[in-house]
Design a protein around this motif. Structure first.
Motif, PDB file in Angstrom:
ATOM      1  N   ARG A  46      45.950  27.593  32.785  1.00 36.13           N
ATOM      2  CA  ARG A  46      46.642  28.362  33.819  1.00 36.13           C
ATOM      3  C   ARG A  46      45.769  28.463  35.062  1.00 36.13           C
ATOM      4  NH1 ARG A  46      47.776  34.162  31.837  1.00 36.13           N
ATOM      5  NH2 ARG A  46      45.748  33.940  30.831  1.00 36.13           N
ATOM      6  N   ASP A  47      46.399  28.343  36.208  1.00 36.18           N
ATOM      7  CA  ASP A  47      45.680  28.534  37.459  1.00 36.18           C
ATOM      8  C   ASP A  47      45.396  30.021  37.656  1.00 36.18           C
ATOM      9  OD1 ASP A  47      44.656  28.432  40.033  1.00 36.18           O
ATOM     10  OD2 ASP A  47      46.611  28.153  40.984  1.00 36.18           O
ATOM     11  N   GLY A  48      44.115  30.346  37.860  1.00 37.54           N
ATOM     12  CA  GLY A  48      43.737  31.737  38.103  1.00 37.54           C
ATOM     13  C   GLY A  48      43.303  31.994  39.530  1.00 37.54           C
ATOM     14  N   GLY A  49      43.560  31.035  40.432  1.00 30.14           N
ATOM     15  CA  GLY A  49      43.091  31.188  41.803  1.00 30.14           C
ATOM     16  C   GLY A  49      43.635  32.416  42.496  1.00 30.14           C
ATOM     17  N   HIS A  50      44.871  32.812  42.151  1.00 34.52           N
ATOM     18  CA  HIS A  50      45.475  33.973  42.799  1.00 34.52           C
ATOM     19  C   HIS A  50      44.757  35.266  42.451  1.00 34.52           C
ATOM     20  CE1 HIS A  50      47.224  33.814  38.788  1.00 34.52           C
ATOM     21  NE2 HIS A  50      47.539  35.088  38.912  1.00 34.52           N
ATOM     22  N   LEU A  51      43.948  35.247  41.397  1.00 37.76           N
ATOM     23  CA  LEU A  51      43.245  36.463  40.979  1.00 37.76           C
ATOM     24  C   LEU A  51      42.003  36.738  41.813  1.00 37.76           C
ATOM     25  CD1 LEU A  51      43.422  36.020  37.094  1.00 37.76           C
ATOM     26  CD2 LEU A  51      44.857  37.487  38.534  1.00 37.76           C
ATOM     27  N   GLY A  67      41.658  37.311  44.814  1.00 38.41           N
ATOM     28  CA  GLY A  67      41.880  38.421  45.737  1.00 38.41           C
ATOM     29  C   GLY A  67      41.829  39.775  45.045  1.00 38.41           C
ATOM     30  N   ARG A  68      41.798  39.753  43.722  1.00 36.27           N
ATOM     31  CA  ARG A  68      41.674  40.979  42.922  1.00 36.27           C
ATOM     32  C   ARG A  68      40.542  40.749  41.928  1.00 36.27           C
ATOM     33  NH1 ARG A  68      47.630  41.027  40.689  1.00 36.27           N
ATOM     34  NH2 ARG A  68      47.176  43.137  39.927  1.00 36.27           N
ATOM     35  N   PRO A  69      39.303  40.839  42.381  1.00 34.59           N
ATOM     36  CA  PRO A  69      38.148  40.419  41.571  1.00 34.59           C
ATOM     37  C   PRO A  69      38.077  41.054  40.188  1.00 34.59           C
ATOM     38  CG  PRO A  69      37.470  40.814  43.829  1.00 34.59           C
ATOM     39  CD  PRO A  69      38.889  41.282  43.720  1.00 34.59           C
ATOM     40  N   GLU A  70      38.481  42.305  40.058  1.00 34.08           N
ATOM     41  CA  GLU A  70      38.429  42.937  38.731  1.00 34.08           C
ATOM     42  C   GLU A  70      39.345  42.218  37.749  1.00 34.08           C
ATOM     43  OE1 GLU A  70      39.003  47.128  38.677  1.00 34.08           O
ATOM     44  OE2 GLU A  70      37.339  47.538  40.048  1.00 34.08           O
ATOM     45  N   ARG A  71      40.535  41.833  38.210  1.00 34.78           N
ATOM     46  CA  ARG A  71      41.452  41.091  37.343  1.00 34.78           C
ATOM     47  C   ARG A  71      40.888  39.714  37.002  1.00 34.78           C
ATOM     48  NH1 ARG A  71      46.853  42.075  37.424  1.00 34.78           N
ATOM     49  NH2 ARG A  71      46.874  40.448  35.811  1.00 34.78           N
ATOM     50  N   ALA A  72      40.245  39.079  37.986  1.00 36.09           N
ATOM     51  CA  ALA A  72      39.652  37.764  37.740  1.00 36.09           C
ATOM     52  C   ALA A  72      38.549  37.868  36.690  1.00 36.09           C
ATOM     53  CB  ALA A  72      39.098  37.184  39.041  1.00 36.09           C
ATOM     54  N   ARG A  73      37.717  38.903  36.792  1.00 33.55           N
ATOM     55  CA  ARG A  73      36.637  39.091  35.807  1.00 33.55           C
ATOM     56  C   ARG A  73      37.212  39.404  34.427  1.00 33.55           C
ATOM     57  NH1 ARG A  73      34.281  41.510  40.377  1.00 33.55           N
ATOM     58  NH2 ARG A  73      34.789  43.640  39.733  1.00 33.55           N
ATOM     59  N   GLU A  74      38.298  40.163  34.385  1.00 33.80           N
ATOM     60  CA  GLU A  74      38.938  40.466  33.100  1.00 33.80           C
ATOM     61  C   GLU A  74      39.445  39.199  32.437  1.00 33.80           C
ATOM     62  OE1 GLU A  74      41.984  43.267  34.024  1.00 33.80           O
ATOM     63  OE2 GLU A  74      40.580  44.943  34.346  1.00 33.80           O
ATOM     64  N   ARG A  75      40.094  38.321  33.211  1.00 31.88           N
ATOM     65  CA  ARG A  75      40.601  37.064  32.633  1.00 31.88           C
ATOM     66  C   ARG A  75      39.436  36.193  32.168  1.00 31.88           C
ATOM     67  NH1 ARG A  75      44.491  32.826  34.502  1.00 31.88           N
ATOM     68  NH2 ARG A  75      45.968  34.472  35.002  1.00 31.88           N
ATOM     69  N   LEU A  76      38.389  36.115  32.978  1.00 34.84           N
ATOM     70  CA  LEU A  76      37.230  35.302  32.596  1.00 34.84           C
ATOM     71  C   LEU A  76      36.596  35.845  31.314  1.00 34.84           C
ATOM     72  CD1 LEU A  76      35.215  33.006  33.284  1.00 34.84           C
ATOM     73  CD2 LEU A  76      33.948  34.687  34.654  1.00 34.84           C
ATOM     74  N   LEU A 105      37.916  30.018  33.618  1.00 36.25           N
ATOM     75  CA  LEU A 105      38.934  30.340  34.612  1.00 36.25           C
ATOM     76  C   LEU A 105      39.132  29.117  35.495  1.00 36.25           C
ATOM     77  CD1 LEU A 105      40.698  32.708  35.679  1.00 36.25           C
ATOM     78  CD2 LEU A 105      38.842  33.236  37.272  1.00 36.25           C
ATOM     79  N   TYR A 106      40.357  28.598  35.488  1.00 44.96           N
ATOM     80  CA  TYR A 106      40.705  27.424  36.292  1.00 44.96           C
ATOM     81  C   TYR A 106      41.170  27.895  37.663  1.00 44.96           C
ATOM     82  CZ  TYR A 106      43.422  23.260  37.664  1.00 44.96           C
ATOM     83  OH  TYR A 106      43.942  22.176  38.329  1.00 44.96           O
ATOM     84  N   LEU A 107      40.578  27.325  38.720  1.00 46.44           N
ATOM     85  CA  LEU A 107      40.856  27.742  40.092  1.00 46.44           C
ATOM     86  C   LEU A 107      41.340  26.524  40.873  1.00 46.44           C
ATOM     87  CD1 LEU A 107      37.569  29.799  40.488  1.00 46.44           C
ATOM     88  CD2 LEU A 107      39.846  30.712  39.945  1.00 46.44           C
ATOM     89  N   ARG A 108      42.627  26.452  41.060  1.00 37.34           N
ATOM     90  CA  ARG A 108      43.213  25.288  41.724  1.00 37.34           C
ATOM     91  C   ARG A 108      43.071  25.403  43.257  1.00 37.34           C
ATOM     92  NH1 ARG A 108      46.851  21.369  40.384  1.00 37.34           N
ATOM     93  NH2 ARG A 108      47.332  22.299  38.353  1.00 37.34           N
ATOM     94  N   ALA A 152      31.625  32.944  43.105  1.00 37.17           N
ATOM     95  CA  ALA A 152      30.539  33.456  42.273  1.00 37.17           C
ATOM     96  C   ALA A 152      30.360  34.961  42.440  1.00 37.17           C
ATOM     97  CB  ALA A 152      29.250  32.713  42.604  1.00 37.17           C
ATOM     98  N   ASP A 153      30.398  35.436  43.680  1.00 36.80           N
ATOM     99  CA  ASP A 153      30.243  36.871  43.921  1.00 36.80           C
ATOM    100  C   ASP A 153      31.360  37.658  43.235  1.00 36.80           C
ATOM    101  OD1 ASP A 153      28.066  36.234  45.492  1.00 36.80           O
ATOM    102  OD2 ASP A 153      29.001  36.789  47.400  1.00 36.80           O
ATOM    103  N   ALA A 154      32.586  37.136  43.336  1.00 37.32           N
ATOM    104  CA  ALA A 154      33.723  37.841  42.738  1.00 37.32           C
ATOM    105  C   ALA A 154      33.608  37.896  41.218  1.00 37.32           C
ATOM    106  CB  ALA A 154      35.027  37.162  43.150  1.00 37.32           C
ATOM    107  N   LEU A 155      33.214  36.767  40.608  1.00 34.07           N
ATOM    108  CA  LEU A 155      33.214  36.697  39.144  1.00 34.07           C
ATOM    109  C   LEU A 155      31.960  37.309  38.518  1.00 34.07           C
ATOM    110  CD1 LEU A 155      34.794  33.182  38.590  1.00 34.07           C
ATOM    111  CD2 LEU A 155      35.893  35.429  38.518  1.00 34.07           C
ATOM    112  N   LEU A 156      30.882  37.408  39.282  1.00 39.94           N
ATOM    113  CA  LEU A 156      29.683  38.071  38.775  1.00 39.94           C
ATOM    114  C   LEU A 156      29.639  39.546  39.165  1.00 39.94           C
ATOM    115  CD1 LEU A 156      26.974  35.300  39.314  1.00 39.94           C
ATOM    116  CD2 LEU A 156      27.726  36.243  37.125  1.00 39.94           C
ATOM    117  N   GLY A 157      30.570  39.959  40.007  1.00 42.55           N
ATOM    118  CA  GLY A 157      30.676  41.374  40.349  1.00 42.55           C
ATOM    119  C   GLY A 157      29.627  41.853  41.308  1.00 42.55           C
TER     120      GLY A 157
END
Length: 288
Positions: free
Chosen positions: A25-30, A32-41, A47-50, A125-130
């Motif tokens: 699944r493409d997670g690129g839309h997440l 913009g909502r870093p907490e959701r992106a980190r939760e999915r990761l 996390l696939y980012l198209r 990286a900043d978004a996914l590492l918090g």
């Protein structure tokens, strides 16, 4: 193309005991909502980012790399950007990435450094590492051509980066379109939650008994032994995947005329202790 392979062992993308029924699944839309992106990761391990990167910039990097290679490598009548394998390896070419190989010089070039300085990569990286992140200097560039038994064996990054923080993020960047038959990366679903003991027995039958880090060269055996499927994607230039250090992943063989070119980079949180082996430029013969 349903039939692929890894390390020369055939695999069927349509076999639902081995592969997920659809691409990641493409997670690129997440982003913009870093907490959701980190939760999915955290939940899925990858996390696939198209389309995170500019496609034209990625293809320019591809062109620059293959233009730096011996023209013997490229099929007559094709361009470096296409990267079509001629079927011939230049005579006297050193092992991939070792001194004297074009990849060794390329990862030290301003062209490569400028590409990896992309604000888009830092933002991911900043978004996914918090928080603020640092890219580690050991940044790997690989090209695989058809017929080469050079696919990555099933492994975790943690087994290659065990002397520093566990809070590491890997970004894998296909430099050009990379469908499964071109040798894309595959992830074993949910495997970041497994203990190393659960796959220790697989290492005993691996094809590199001298090296305890790879888990297995046999992706079908790995999937069946652990009761999990491989996740895959039809990667395009501009895509990025992010993954955690404990997820089991591997790559497929390249079975197409176009050469697979990819980059993988690692980030840590600013202030975290990094594995010291990753604090200098990559060399294909560095043993890490």
């Amino acid at each position: 193309m349903p039939f692929v392979s890894s390390q020369g062992l055939p695999l069927d993308l349509c076999d639902r005991t081995l592969f997920a029924p659809g691409p990641l699944r493409d997670g690129g839309h997440l982003l913009g909502r870093p907490e959701r992106a980190r939760e999915r990761l955290a939940a899925e391990g990858c996390l696939y980012l198209r389309g995170v990167l500019d496609r034209a910039e990625v293809l320019r990097l591809r062109e620059a790399y293959f233009a730096a290679c011996d023209p013997v490598l490229l099929a007559p009548g094709t361009t470096p950007r296409e990267g079509v394998f001629s079927g011939r390896v230049p005579p006297g070419l050193p092992p991939h990435g070792a001194p004297g190989h074009p990849a060794y010089a390329f990862v030290r070039s301003e062209t490569f450094r400028r590409f990896l300085a992309s604000p888009a990569l830092t933002a991911v990286a900043d978004a996914l590492l918090g928080g603020p992140s640092v890219m580690l200097p050991r940044r790997i560039l690989r090209h695989f051509h058809r017929g080469a038994r050079a696919a990555s064996r099933a492994h975790t990054d943690r087994d290659y980066m065990d002397r520093g923080t566990d809070r590491v993020l890997t970004l894998w960047i296909p430099v050009g379109d990379c469908p499964p038959a071109t040798g894309g990366l595959v992830y074993l679903e949910g495997s970041h939650a497994l203990s190393p003991a659960s796959y220790a027995s697989l290492r005993a039958a691996a094809d590199r008994p001298h090296d305890p880090r790879p888990i297995s060269h046999d992706l079908a055996r790995t999937a069946r032994a652990l009761g999990r499927r491989w996740l895959w994607a039809d990667y395009a230039a501009g895509d990025v995947t992010a993954h955690l250090p404990r997820i089991v992943h591997a790559s497929l063989d390249n079975r197409t005329p176009a050469m697979r070119l990819s980059v993988d980079v690692r980030f840590v949180r600013h202030g975290d202790r990094a594995d010291p082996r990753w604090l200098r430029d990559w060399s294909g013969d560095d043993g890490f």
